[in-house]
Design a protein around this motif. Structure first.
Motif, PDB file in Angstrom:
ATOM      1  N   SER A 104       0.798  -1.224   0.000  1.00 45.14           N
ATOM      2  CA  SER A 104       0.000   0.000   0.000  1.00 45.14           C
ATOM      3  C   SER A 104       0.830   1.272   0.000  1.00 45.14           C
ATOM      4  O   SER A 104       0.304   2.343  -0.213  1.00 45.14           O
ATOM      5  CB  SER A 104      -0.987   0.058   1.181  1.00 45.14           C
ATOM      6  OG  SER A 104      -1.675   1.287   1.161  1.00 45.14           O
ATOM      7  N   GLY A 165      -0.284  12.831  -0.542  1.00 45.93           N
ATOM      8  CA  GLY A 165      -1.525  12.140  -0.867  1.00 45.93           C
ATOM      9  C   GLY A 165      -2.698  12.637  -0.044  1.00 45.93           C
ATOM     10  O   GLY A 165      -3.771  12.952  -0.567  1.00 45.93           O
ATOM     11  N   ALA A 166      -2.498  12.739   1.275  1.00 40.04           N
ATOM     12  CA  ALA A 166      -3.590  13.162   2.140  1.00 40.04           C
ATOM     13  C   ALA A 166      -4.014  14.594   1.806  1.00 40.04           C
ATOM     14  O   ALA A 166      -5.206  14.926   1.861  1.00 40.04           O
ATOM     15  CB  ALA A 166      -3.172  13.052   3.603  1.00 40.04           C
ATOM     16  N   GLU A 169      -6.199  14.358  -1.117  1.00 40.58           N
ATOM     17  CA  GLU A 169      -7.539  13.889  -0.739  1.00 40.58           C
ATOM     18  C   GLU A 169      -8.390  15.046  -0.232  1.00 40.58           C
ATOM     19  O   GLU A 169      -9.553  15.203  -0.628  1.00 40.58           O
ATOM     20  CB  GLU A 169      -7.437  12.819   0.357  1.00 40.58           C
ATOM     21  CG  GLU A 169      -6.865  11.507  -0.128  1.00 40.58           C
ATOM     22  CD  GLU A 169      -6.657  10.534   1.035  1.00 40.58           C
ATOM     23  OE1 GLU A 169      -7.409  10.620   2.025  1.00 40.58           O
ATOM     24  OE2 GLU A 169      -5.750   9.697   0.944  1.00 40.58           O
ATOM     25  N   HIS A 197      -7.673   2.901   2.737  1.00 42.20           N
ATOM     26  CA  HIS A 197      -6.516   3.455   3.429  1.00 42.20           C
ATOM     27  C   HIS A 197      -7.009   4.406   4.517  1.00 42.20           C
ATOM     28  O   HIS A 197      -7.985   5.134   4.324  1.00 42.20           O
ATOM     29  CB  HIS A 197      -5.667   4.226   2.414  1.00 42.20           C
ATOM     30  CG  HIS A 197      -4.304   4.565   2.905  1.00 42.20           C
ATOM     31  ND1 HIS A 197      -4.021   5.746   3.540  1.00 42.20           N
ATOM     32  CD2 HIS A 197      -3.143   3.873   2.853  1.00 42.20           C
ATOM     33  CE1 HIS A 197      -2.736   5.767   3.851  1.00 42.20           C
ATOM     34  NE2 HIS A 197      -2.178   4.656   3.455  1.00 42.20           N
ATOM     35  N   THR A 199      -6.140   7.235   5.569  1.00 40.42           N
ATOM     36  CA  THR A 199      -6.260   8.673   5.308  1.00 40.42           C
ATOM     37  C   THR A 199      -7.627   9.028   4.731  1.00 40.42           C
ATOM     38  O   THR A 199      -8.069  10.169   4.869  1.00 40.42           O
ATOM     39  CB  THR A 199      -5.180   9.155   4.314  1.00 40.42           C
ATOM     40  OG1 THR A 199      -5.161   8.266   3.203  1.00 40.42           O
ATOM     41  CG2 THR A 199      -3.810   9.213   4.959  1.00 40.42           C
ATOM     42  N   ASN A 200      -8.316   8.062   4.080  1.00 40.41           N
ATOM     43  CA  ASN A 200      -9.583   8.393   3.419  1.00 40.41           C
ATOM     44  C   ASN A 200     -10.637   8.894   4.409  1.00 40.41           C
ATOM     45  O   ASN A 200     -11.146  10.013   4.250  1.00 40.41           O
ATOM     46  CB  ASN A 200     -10.112   7.217   2.602  1.00 40.41           C
ATOM     47  CG  ASN A 200      -9.260   6.885   1.374  1.00 40.41           C
ATOM     48  OD1 ASN A 200      -9.581   6.001   0.587  1.00 40.41           O
ATOM     49  ND2 ASN A 200      -8.157   7.586   1.172  1.00 40.41           N
ATOM     50  N   ASP A 270      -8.628   7.228  -5.208  1.00 40.60           N
ATOM     51  CA  ASP A 270      -7.386   7.333  -4.459  1.00 40.60           C
ATOM     52  C   ASP A 270      -6.292   6.664  -5.300  1.00 40.60           C
ATOM     53  O   ASP A 270      -6.151   5.445  -5.311  1.00 40.60           O
ATOM     54  CB  ASP A 270      -7.534   6.640  -3.096  1.00 40.60           C
ATOM     55  CG  ASP A 270      -6.251   6.728  -2.267  1.00 40.60           C
ATOM     56  OD1 ASP A 270      -5.169   6.891  -2.860  1.00 40.60           O
ATOM     57  OD2 ASP A 270      -6.337   6.611  -1.035  1.00 40.60           O
ATOM     58  N   ALA A 272      -3.051   6.863  -5.033  1.00 42.34           N
ATOM     59  CA  ALA A 272      -1.733   6.907  -4.388  1.00 42.34           C
ATOM     60  C   ALA A 272      -0.804   5.851  -4.980  1.00 42.34           C
ATOM     61  O   ALA A 272       0.391   6.064  -5.107  1.00 42.34           O
ATOM     62  CB  ALA A 272      -1.880   6.708  -2.887  1.00 42.34           C
ATOM     63  N   ASN A 273      -1.388   4.700  -5.327  1.00 43.63           N
ATOM     64  CA  ASN A 273      -0.570   3.615  -5.877  1.00 43.63           C
ATOM     65  C   ASN A 273      -1.048   3.295  -7.282  1.00 43.63           C
ATOM     66  O   ASN A 273      -1.888   2.432  -7.476  1.00 43.63           O
ATOM     67  CB  ASN A 273      -0.688   2.369  -5.003  1.00 43.63           C
ATOM     68  CG  ASN A 273      -0.485   2.708  -3.536  1.00 43.63           C
ATOM     69  OD1 ASN A 273       0.638   2.904  -3.099  1.00 43.63           O
ATOM     70  ND2 ASN A 273      -1.568   2.813  -2.792  1.00 43.63           N
ATOM     71  N   HIS A 292      -6.469  11.612  -7.077  1.00 42.64           N
ATOM     72  CA  HIS A 292      -5.180  12.147  -6.637  1.00 42.64           C
ATOM     73  C   HIS A 292      -4.107  11.097  -6.894  1.00 42.64           C
ATOM     74  O   HIS A 292      -4.381   9.895  -6.895  1.00 42.64           O
ATOM     75  CB  HIS A 292      -5.200  12.586  -5.162  1.00 42.64           C
ATOM     76  CG  HIS A 292      -4.779  11.530  -4.189  1.00 42.64           C
ATOM     77  ND1 HIS A 292      -5.673  10.798  -3.459  1.00 42.64           N
ATOM     78  CD2 HIS A 292      -3.552  11.067  -3.827  1.00 42.64           C
ATOM     79  CE1 HIS A 292      -5.027   9.941  -2.692  1.00 42.64           C
ATOM     80  NE2 HIS A 292      -3.742  10.077  -2.898  1.00 42.64           N
ATOM     81  N   ASN A 294       0.045   9.944  -5.964  1.00 38.84           N
ATOM     82  CA  ASN A 294       1.204  10.183  -5.108  1.00 38.84           C
ATOM     83  C   ASN A 294       2.443  10.106  -5.984  1.00 38.84           C
ATOM     84  O   ASN A 294       2.901   9.001  -6.309  1.00 38.84           O
ATOM     85  CB  ASN A 294       1.286   9.148  -3.991  1.00 38.84           C
ATOM     86  CG  ASN A 294       0.447   9.529  -2.794  1.00 38.84           C
ATOM     87  OD1 ASN A 294      -0.486  10.336  -2.910  1.00 38.84           O
ATOM     88  ND2 ASN A 294       0.760   8.967  -1.642  1.00 38.84           N
ATOM     89  N   HIS A 296       5.272  10.668  -5.107  1.00 40.40           N
ATOM     90  CA  HIS A 296       6.338  10.077  -4.293  1.00 40.40           C
ATOM     91  C   HIS A 296       6.126   8.576  -4.085  1.00 40.40           C
ATOM     92  O   HIS A 296       6.857   7.960  -3.336  1.00 40.40           O
ATOM     93  CB  HIS A 296       6.450  10.799  -2.946  1.00 40.40           C
ATOM     94  CG  HIS A 296       5.144  10.992  -2.248  1.00 40.40           C
ATOM     95  ND1 HIS A 296       4.149  11.791  -2.736  1.00 40.40           N
ATOM     96  CD2 HIS A 296       4.658  10.475  -1.111  1.00 40.40           C
ATOM     97  CE1 HIS A 296       3.118  11.774  -1.907  1.00 40.40           C
ATOM     98  NE2 HIS A 296       3.397  10.965  -0.918  1.00 40.40           N
ATOM     99  N   LYS A 297       5.154   7.981  -4.713  1.00 38.14           N
ATOM    100  CA  LYS A 297       5.082   6.523  -4.690  1.00 38.14           C
ATOM    101  C   LYS A 297       5.302   5.972  -6.102  1.00 38.14           C
ATOM    102  O   LYS A 297       6.142   5.123  -6.314  1.00 38.14           O
ATOM    103  CB  LYS A 297       3.738   6.059  -4.137  1.00 38.14           C
ATOM    104  CG  LYS A 297       3.648   6.273  -2.640  1.00 38.14           C
ATOM    105  CD  LYS A 297       2.355   5.766  -2.046  1.00 38.14           C
ATOM    106  CE  LYS A 297       2.294   6.105  -0.565  1.00 38.14           C
ATOM    107  NZ  LYS A 297       0.938   5.925  -0.020  1.00 38.14           N
TER     108      LYS A 297
HETATM  109  C1  PLP Z   1       0.120   6.489   0.955  1.00 41.15           C
HETATM  110  C2  PLP Z   1      -1.319   6.502   0.693  1.00 41.15           C
HETATM  111  C3  PLP Z   1      -2.097   7.640   0.978  1.00 41.15           C
HETATM  112  C4  PLP Z   1      -1.551   8.871   1.685  1.00 41.15           C
HETATM  113  O1  PLP Z   1      -0.498   9.505   1.031  1.00 41.15           O
HETATM  114  P1  PLP Z   1       0.506  10.467   1.843  1.00 41.15           P
HETATM  115  O2  PLP Z   1       1.377  11.072   0.799  1.00 41.15           O
HETATM  116  O3  PLP Z   1       1.223   9.615   2.808  1.00 41.15           O
HETATM  117  O4  PLP Z   1      -0.332  11.520   2.524  1.00 41.15           O
HETATM  118  C5  PLP Z   1      -3.427   7.603   0.643  1.00 41.15           C
HETATM  119  N1  PLP Z   1      -3.987   6.501   0.092  1.00 41.15           N
HETATM  120  C6  PLP Z   1      -3.282   5.383  -0.179  1.00 41.15           C
HETATM  121  C7  PLP Z   1      -3.961   4.201  -0.811  1.00 41.15           C
HETATM  122  C8  PLP Z   1      -1.922   5.339   0.108  1.00 41.15           C
HETATM  123  O5  PLP Z   1      -1.217   4.230  -0.136  1.00 41.15           O
END
Ligand code: PLP
Length: 521
Positions: A104, A165-166, A169, A197, A199-200, A270, A272-273, A292, A294, A296-297
């Motif tokens: 994740s 990511g957050a 969101e 996740h 943060t959601n 989401d 992020a990935n 959104h 990420n 950085h991922k």
């Molecule tokens: C990492 C992640 C986030 C949050 O991203 P941040 O940059 O750490 O704020 C949100 N949703 C998912 C699925 C993630 O893997």
């Protein structure tokens, strides 16, 4: 900074720090803090006087803005400072050191070419407040990145401002709110599946909405009937990720999108990935309105340790007028001789306002565009194919040694379970994770997603070779074998042995958090 000739005279006397020896720390020795290394008067660097007359302190900083006494900072020489951080860095595990299969959170190796691009002085040394006429190259980079991200996601417009990511969101939820208010029907609820996740739901609350949770069905996907039962005209939207947090593709996504749209709700992705779907399928084509990412991922910025990230948000056409501003744009009118500015800044008509000072974490954005350009469309698709292949290879290989609760092809990550191992040997998911550290791998994500008992969430990522995957699988198997052998439970309970930090008391760390250091004896 290079010392000018003669500058050595101004350096503080070279001095040994708190540690008498420069030998690297071995075993469990603790590295002293900078405050313990501190000696009064010691300093890292002192600039030569320039000959320019010095202003009296009173003129530089008025008395009312000055603190009454100097801050209590550590005083160390540059040599001791560098040695301190170098020693600490040798005690870390990192993506540059080895496989980091943290589900994740996509900890993958990031190509160094992206760092090289971000370090170019023409990018790194530009002040964000410089006028558009002086920063045409930067603006072009930002516009191109926005366009590339829109292509990848199937969206119409994007903001690059959110810092993570957050933050993306929250931006997305504020866009959702602005949209519903513009329609004259504010709403109060946002739906989230139980595998989401963490943060959601936090972002939903911060965005001023209430979270409604829908359960997963026995295949690990959103239970469509349960979702339909929650849908009414008070639902602002649904937050989903696809593949979901179990690494599984939501096969009924088109039906989900139609059902949510039917009650006037919006779909939030989401992303992020994004590794699993790059260049293969696009959130926009699945029916999503807001995404959104990420950077950085998925797009080559190292993360972890709180470094800078970027969480751009891309939207469908009807949401573009609400995006944060100012946004970098192509200017239509070009000077007759073509020499005038071609890029500028523009704030969308109904903008929700800024979500970051300046333009976001710009050097992360530069790395991301470098990553996109280095790969090209075919290369990005290959990233997705390899990420999915690697996860399925591991799932298939480890099936039987560990439980596979949702036993069907996964996307970029697979969720295993140590439930049977725990029942038969007493060794838990947490112990497996600690034993993996001893084997030279970072631990996978454990006890998440919450819907899986003794979860081990493994995301090998596309950057690992077959040899590394084999070594990782060997380690997983060895750990299970040794757990079942005599003394196996004790071996696991004491892990990790041989790492600079052993097993920490996580409950105490969370409950009695002491984030400061008191150097007084
Ligand atoms: C990492 C992640 C986030 C949050 O991203 P941040 O940059 O750490 O704020 C949100 N949703 C998912 C699925 C993630 O893997």
């Amino acid at each position: 900074m290079t010392p000018a000739a003669g500058a050595r005279d101004h350096l503080p006397p070279a001095a040994a720090g708190g540690r008498a020896s420069s030998a690297p720390l071995l075993g469990r020795d603790t590295e002293p803090t900078l405050f313990e290394l501190s000696r009064p008067g010691r300093q890292a660097w002192q600039l030569r006087t320039t000959g320019v007359p010095e202003l009296p302190l009173e003129e530089l900083v008025p008395a009312e803005h000055r603190r009454p006494s100097p801050p209590q900072l550590a005083e160390v020489s540059e040599r001791d400072l560098v040695a301190h951080f170098t020693r600490l860095s040798h005690r870390q595990f990192s993506v540059d050191l080895g496989s980091y299969p943290l589900g994740s959170c996509t900890m993958k190796y990031n190509p160094k070419v992206c760092d090289a691009v971000a370090a170019l002085p023409g990018l790194a040394d530009v002040h964000p407040g410089a006028p558009a006429s002086c920063t045409q190259g930067w603006l072009e980079l930002l516009v191109e990145l926005e366009e590339a991200l829109c292509q990848v996601t199937g969206m119409a417009a994007a903001t690059l401002q959110p810092a993570a990511g957050a933050a993306g969101e929250l931006t997305g939820l504020l866009l959702m709110r602005a949209w519903h208010e513009s329609q004259g029907r504010p709403r109060s609820k946002v739906i989230i599946p139980d595998s989401a996740h963490g943060t959601n739901p936090a972002s939903v609350t911060l965005g001023g909405y209430q979270t409604v949770t829908v359960p997963s069905d026995e295949r690990g996907c959103v239970d469509l009937a349960a979702l339909r039962a929650e849908l009414d005209d008070d639902v602002a939207g649904i937050m989903l990720t696809n593949p979901n947090t179990l690494g599984l593709f939501e096969e009924e996504i088109l039906d989900i999108a139609a059902a949510v749209h039917e009650v006037g709700g919006l779909l939030y992705y989401d992303g992020a990935n994004l590794n699993a779907i790059l260049g293969v399928v696009r959130p926009g084509d699945m029916g999503f309105d807001i995404v959104h990412l990420n950077l950085h991922k998925t797009f080559a910025t190292p993360h972890g340790g709180g470094g800078p990230g970027a969480g751009p948000v891309a939207v469908a056409p009807r949401l573009a007028p609400f995006l944060p501003g100012p946004r970098p744009v192509r200017l239509d009118a070009v000077d007759v001789d073509g020499a005038g500015p071609r890029f500028g800044w523009e704030t969308p008509e109904h903008s929700i306002g800024r979500v970051h000072s300046w333009h976001g974490n710009a050097l992360v954005l530069a790395r991301a565009l470098a990553y996109v350009l280095v790969h090209g469309g075919d290369g990005l698709r290959r990233v997705a194919q390899l990420a999915v292949l690697n996860a399925n290879w591991l799932r298939t290989r480890l099936h039987g040694t560990y439980d596979v609760p949702y036993d069907r092809p996964c996307m970029h990550e697979c969720v295993l379970s140590a439930a049977t191992l725990k029942r038969t040997t007493g060794v838990r998911a947490l112990d497996v994770a600690k034993r993996l550290l001893e084997e030279g791998f970072h631990a996978p994500t454990v006890y998440f997603p919450l819907v899986v008992d003794e979860a081990l969430m493994v995301e090998p990522t596309e950057t690992e070779s077959l040899q590394t995957l084999e070594a990782l699988a060997d380690a997983f198997e060895r750990i299970a074998r040794q757990a079942a052998a005599p003394g196996g439970a004790e071996l696991a309970a004491g892990a990790p042995h041989g790492t600079p930090v052993g097993r920490v008391d996580e409950t105490r760390a969370a409950r009695t958090l002491v984030p400061t250091f008191d150097a007084r004896p």
